[in-house]
Scaffold this motif. Sequence first.
Motif, PDB file in Angstrom:
ATOM      1  N   ARG A  71       0.828  -1.209   0.000  1.00  0.00           N
ATOM      2  CA  ARG A  71       0.000   0.000   0.000  1.00  0.00           C
ATOM      3  C   ARG A  71       0.859   1.255   0.000  1.00  0.00           C
ATOM      4  NH1 ARG A  71      -5.123  -1.292   4.032  1.00  0.00           N
ATOM      5  NH2 ARG A  71      -6.168  -2.707   2.615  1.00  0.00           N
ATOM      6  N   CYS A  72       1.929   1.253   0.780  1.00  0.00           N
ATOM      7  CA  CYS A  72       2.821   2.413   0.836  1.00  0.00           C
ATOM      8  C   CYS A  72       3.461   2.676  -0.527  1.00  0.00           C
ATOM      9  CB  CYS A  72       3.903   2.198   1.895  1.00  0.00           C
ATOM     10  SG  CYS A  72       3.296   2.303   3.595  1.00  0.00           S
ATOM     11  N   THR A 111       1.269   6.576  -6.781  1.00  0.00           N
ATOM     12  CA  THR A 111       0.028   7.236  -7.190  1.00  0.00           C
ATOM     13  C   THR A 111       0.108   8.739  -6.962  1.00  0.00           C
ATOM     14  OG1 THR A 111      -1.228   5.247  -6.630  1.00  0.00           O
ATOM     15  CG2 THR A 111      -2.475   7.272  -6.874  1.00  0.00           C
ATOM     16  N   GLU A 112       0.726   9.142  -5.841  1.00  0.00           N
ATOM     17  CA  GLU A 112       0.890  10.570  -5.569  1.00  0.00           C
ATOM     18  C   GLU A 112       1.777  11.224  -6.623  1.00  0.00           C
ATOM     19  OE1 GLU A 112       2.398  10.558  -1.625  1.00  0.00           O
ATOM     20  OE2 GLU A 112       0.415  10.452  -0.675  1.00  0.00           O
ATOM     21  N   GLN A 113       2.837  10.514  -7.025  1.00  0.00           N
ATOM     22  CA  GLN A 113       3.708  11.030  -8.081  1.00  0.00           C
ATOM     23  C   GLN A 113       2.914  11.201  -9.373  1.00  0.00           C
ATOM     24  OE1 GLN A 113       7.077   8.430  -8.485  1.00  0.00           O
ATOM     25  NE2 GLN A 113       7.631   8.574  -6.334  1.00  0.00           N
ATOM     26  N   TYR A 114       2.104  10.209  -9.669  1.00  0.00           N
ATOM     27  CA  TYR A 114       1.285  10.240 -10.882  1.00  0.00           C
ATOM     28  C   TYR A 114       0.296  11.409 -10.847  1.00  0.00           C
ATOM     29  CZ  TYR A 114      -2.690   9.044 -13.849  1.00  0.00           C
ATOM     30  OH  TYR A 114      -3.718   9.090 -14.745  1.00  0.00           O
ATOM     31  N   ASP A 115      -0.378  11.558  -9.717  1.00  0.00           N
ATOM     32  CA  ASP A 115      -1.365  12.632  -9.603  1.00  0.00           C
ATOM     33  C   ASP A 115      -0.719  14.007  -9.771  1.00  0.00           C
ATOM     34  OD1 ASP A 115      -3.450  10.903  -9.255  1.00  0.00           O
ATOM     35  OD2 ASP A 115      -3.466  11.023  -7.074  1.00  0.00           O
ATOM     36  N   THR A 116       0.465  14.179  -9.180  1.00  0.00           N
ATOM     37  CA  THR A 116       1.169  15.456  -9.294  1.00  0.00           C
ATOM     38  C   THR A 116       1.539  15.749 -10.738  1.00  0.00           C
ATOM     39  OG1 THR A 116       2.069  15.204  -7.060  1.00  0.00           O
ATOM     40  CG2 THR A 116       3.157  16.780  -8.502  1.00  0.00           C
ATOM     41  N   LEU A 117       2.090  14.754 -11.403  1.00  0.00           N
ATOM     42  CA  LEU A 117       2.472  14.916 -12.807  1.00  0.00           C
ATOM     43  C   LEU A 117       1.252  15.213 -13.679  1.00  0.00           C
ATOM     44  CD1 LEU A 117       5.038  12.009 -13.115  1.00  0.00           C
ATOM     45  CD2 LEU A 117       5.558  14.427 -13.381  1.00  0.00           C
ATOM     46  N   LYS A 118       0.170  14.498 -13.409  1.00  0.00           N
ATOM     47  CA  LYS A 118      -1.039  14.675 -14.199  1.00  0.00           C
ATOM     48  C   LYS A 118      -1.582  16.092 -14.056  1.00  0.00           C
ATOM     49  CE  LYS A 118      -5.634  12.720 -14.957  1.00  0.00           C
ATOM     50  NZ  LYS A 118      -6.613  11.704 -14.525  1.00  0.00           N
ATOM     51  N   HIS A 133     -14.076  10.831  -3.791  1.00  0.00           N
ATOM     52  CA  HIS A 133     -12.928  11.440  -4.451  1.00  0.00           C
ATOM     53  C   HIS A 133     -12.849  12.925  -4.119  1.00  0.00           C
ATOM     54  CE1 HIS A 133     -10.548  13.084  -7.867  1.00  0.00           C
ATOM     55  NE2 HIS A 133      -9.894  11.953  -7.736  1.00  0.00           N
ATOM     56  N   LEU A 134     -13.998  13.598  -4.072  1.00  0.00           N
ATOM     57  CA  LEU A 134     -14.029  15.027  -3.782  1.00  0.00           C
ATOM     58  C   LEU A 134     -13.599  15.322  -2.353  1.00  0.00           C
ATOM     59  CD1 LEU A 134     -14.669  17.855  -4.747  1.00  0.00           C
ATOM     60  CD2 LEU A 134     -17.085  17.449  -4.237  1.00  0.00           C
ATOM     61  N   ILE A 135     -14.151  14.610  -1.384  1.00  0.00           N
ATOM     62  CA  ILE A 135     -13.772  14.881   0.010  1.00  0.00           C
ATOM     63  C   ILE A 135     -12.332  14.478   0.278  1.00  0.00           C
ATOM     64  CG2 ILE A 135     -14.465  12.660   1.034  1.00  0.00           C
ATOM     65  CD1 ILE A 135     -14.939  16.208   2.514  1.00  0.00           C
ATOM     66  N   ASP A 136     -11.800  13.550  -0.517  1.00  0.00           N
ATOM     67  CA  ASP A 136     -10.433  13.097  -0.309  1.00  0.00           C
ATOM     68  C   ASP A 136      -9.424  14.220  -0.517  1.00  0.00           C
ATOM     69  OD1 ASP A 136      -8.713  10.778   0.301  1.00  0.00           O
ATOM     70  OD2 ASP A 136      -7.926  11.097  -1.715  1.00  0.00           O
ATOM     71  N   TYR A 137      -9.768  15.210  -1.325  1.00  0.00           N
ATOM     72  CA  TYR A 137      -8.876  16.354  -1.495  1.00  0.00           C
ATOM     73  C   TYR A 137      -8.642  17.060  -0.171  1.00  0.00           C
ATOM     74  CZ  TYR A 137      -9.037  16.247  -6.636  1.00  0.00           C
ATOM     75  OH  TYR A 137      -8.905  15.891  -7.947  1.00  0.00           O
ATOM     76  N   THR A 138      -9.647  17.114   0.685  1.00  0.00           N
ATOM     77  CA  THR A 138      -9.505  17.803   1.973  1.00  0.00           C
ATOM     78  C   THR A 138      -8.673  16.989   2.953  1.00  0.00           C
ATOM     79  OG1 THR A 138     -11.480  16.851   3.032  1.00  0.00           O
ATOM     80  CG2 THR A 138     -11.803  18.787   1.626  1.00  0.00           C
ATOM     81  N   LEU A 139      -8.523  15.700   2.684  1.00  0.00           N
ATOM     82  CA  LEU A 139      -7.755  14.836   3.579  1.00  0.00           C
ATOM     83  C   LEU A 139      -6.274  14.848   3.243  1.00  0.00           C
ATOM     84  CD1 LEU A 139     -10.122  11.706   3.599  1.00  0.00           C
ATOM     85  CD2 LEU A 139     -10.156  13.671   5.138  1.00  0.00           C
ATOM     86  N   ASN A 140      -5.935  15.155   1.995  1.00  0.00           N
ATOM     87  CA  ASN A 140      -4.551  15.019   1.539  1.00  0.00           C
ATOM     88  C   ASN A 140      -3.911  16.308   1.029  1.00  0.00           C
ATOM     89  OD1 ASN A 140      -4.198  12.058   1.831  1.00  0.00           O
ATOM     90  ND2 ASN A 140      -5.892  12.007   0.390  1.00  0.00           N
ATOM     91  N   GLU A 141      -4.680  17.379   0.953  1.00  0.00           N
ATOM     92  CA  GLU A 141      -4.140  18.667   0.523  1.00  0.00           C
ATOM     93  C   GLU A 141      -4.437  19.701   1.614  1.00  0.00           C
ATOM     94  OE1 GLU A 141      -2.588  19.097  -2.332  1.00  0.00           O
ATOM     95  OE2 GLU A 141      -3.200  17.394  -3.574  1.00  0.00           O
ATOM     96  N   ILE A 143     -12.943   1.492  -2.403  1.00  0.00           N
ATOM     97  CA  ILE A 143     -12.567   2.811  -1.895  1.00  0.00           C
ATOM     98  C   ILE A 143     -11.053   2.970  -1.814  1.00  0.00           C
ATOM     99  CG2 ILE A 143     -14.718   3.055  -0.594  1.00  0.00           C
ATOM    100  CD1 ILE A 143     -13.174   2.565   1.958  1.00  0.00           C
ATOM    101  N   LEU A 144     -10.331   1.855  -1.807  1.00  0.00           N
ATOM    102  CA  LEU A 144      -8.874   1.946  -1.812  1.00  0.00           C
ATOM    103  C   LEU A 144      -8.351   2.524  -3.116  1.00  0.00           C
ATOM    104  CD1 LEU A 144      -7.825  -1.396  -0.055  1.00  0.00           C
ATOM    105  CD2 LEU A 144      -8.031   0.884   0.942  1.00  0.00           C
ATOM    106  N   SER A 145      -9.161   2.478  -4.171  1.00  0.00           N
ATOM    107  CA  SER A 145      -8.751   3.075  -5.443  1.00  0.00           C
ATOM    108  C   SER A 145      -8.744   4.598  -5.353  1.00  0.00           C
ATOM    109  CB  SER A 145      -9.683   2.626  -6.570  1.00  0.00           C
ATOM    110  OG  SER A 145     -10.992   3.147  -6.389  1.00  0.00           O
ATOM    111  N   ILE A 146      -9.443   5.144  -4.356  1.00  0.00           N
ATOM    112  CA  ILE A 146      -9.468   6.588  -4.132  1.00  0.00           C
ATOM    113  C   ILE A 146      -8.338   6.994  -3.208  1.00  0.00           C
ATOM    114  CG2 ILE A 146     -10.812   8.515  -3.196  1.00  0.00           C
ATOM    115  CD1 ILE A 146     -11.897   7.406  -5.822  1.00  0.00           C
ATOM    116  N   ASP A 147      -8.176   6.272  -2.126  1.00  0.00           N
ATOM    117  CA  ASP A 147      -7.139   6.599  -1.144  1.00  0.00           C
ATOM    118  C   ASP A 147      -6.808   5.335  -0.357  1.00  0.00           C
ATOM    119  OD1 ASP A 147      -5.536   7.504   0.958  1.00  0.00           O
ATOM    120  OD2 ASP A 147      -6.627   9.392   1.149  1.00  0.00           O
ATOM    121  N   MET A 148      -5.552   4.933  -0.378  1.00  0.00           N
ATOM    122  CA  MET A 148      -5.139   3.712   0.310  1.00  0.00           C
ATOM    123  C   MET A 148      -5.300   3.812   1.829  1.00  0.00           C
ATOM    124  SD  MET A 148      -4.461   2.016  -2.335  1.00  0.00           S
ATOM    125  CE  MET A 148      -3.762   0.503  -1.692  1.00  0.00           C
ATOM    126  N   ASP A 149      -5.436   5.047   2.328  1.00  0.00           N
ATOM    127  CA  ASP A 149      -5.612   5.225   3.777  1.00  0.00           C
ATOM    128  C   ASP A 149      -7.066   5.086   4.222  1.00  0.00           C
ATOM    129  OD1 ASP A 149      -2.954   5.577   4.364  1.00  0.00           O
ATOM    130  OD2 ASP A 149      -3.008   7.747   4.092  1.00  0.00           O
TER     131      ASP A 149
END
Length: 347
Positions: free
Chosen positions: A80-81, A87-94, A149-157, A220-226
């Motif tokens: 998962r780590c 995935t974070e690298q991918y999202d940033t690049l995207k 997916h929308l609320i996940d932005y508030t958890l990680n940004e 839901i792990l496809s949205i955030d592994m946490d």
Amino acid sequence: MGIFNKKETAYIKELENKLKKANETIVDLNKQLESITKKYNDNLKFIEDNNIKDYEQVINQIAIKKDEIMNLRIEESNYRCKIKELTEQYDTLKRNKENSVSINVTEEIKTNSTTDGFYNFSEVSNEENNQIIYFISASKGKGSLAGLHLIDYTLNEYLYKVKYYIEQIVIEKYKSSDNLYDWLAVGLAYKGKGANFRKESLFYLTKFVSTANNTDWNNILSIDMDLDKYNIYSKIAELYEKEADLENAYNYAMKACEFRIYADSGMYRLGSILKKLDINKCVEYYKEKLTDPRYKEIKNGIKKELNDALEKQKKNYVYRPRKRKSTIDENMENNLKEIADRYLKYF
């Protein structure tokens, strides 16, 4: 994953497959463990009276299965780590390559507050407006997982003022939904709003966990592994503890620990709850953990908690919850709701 080359994409796919296999194996092992434990409980008296050898064999089987599950949990966590990092690298690049709207926090957003240091929620700046629209647009393509997916932005940004708008938008959009993923999203949104909304958060989070099956959890792990079972059950335990509903807090904390055996945070959460629930049980709990070799790396932390519990035990400590002093700022909530309603047209 168009940003990665073929080798990186293949590697991520391999990790995802390994994670899926690890999850399936854990489910299977847990079933075996339940079966063995049931056999042990149903036949304990007969085995003790008639065949000590069989009794010892059952005990050994239980220990082996628990060790197997623990080792798989560690392996699963490693996968998962790795996936989360990539995935974070991918999202940033995207974001940098494919989107014209930047989601980086600007000085305008950092300083967009009133003279007394509090945010002015009656107005939305151009930059805040662009961010909110971007987040909604990016989430819409996630189908039934869009709210999550929308609320996940508030958890990680760290979104500053925009965080509050996103939370309220999720609540207004999904609070009446029949989709269980939306229940989780709304529960997390209410949790983000703070102490005054714990009961609402608990309503939606417990509704989700009481309904979700293994497929739902994997989705839901496809949205955030946490957003795994351990973390969600831990959040519920935390909320119940803060609401001084200690029996429920203990039950959910225990359940969380079943999903991630020997997690340090889970162990401390249980200790914190027991300290309020029964100081004598808390002392015995920390004494037991202190001698457990699997917690040797945090032995000093356990000693500190044990010493604190022993001091409280000497004083016949009884936990008495404080009365909540915070009140809902009706003006702020009305402003948030009014702004949130404006953005529902973008879904």
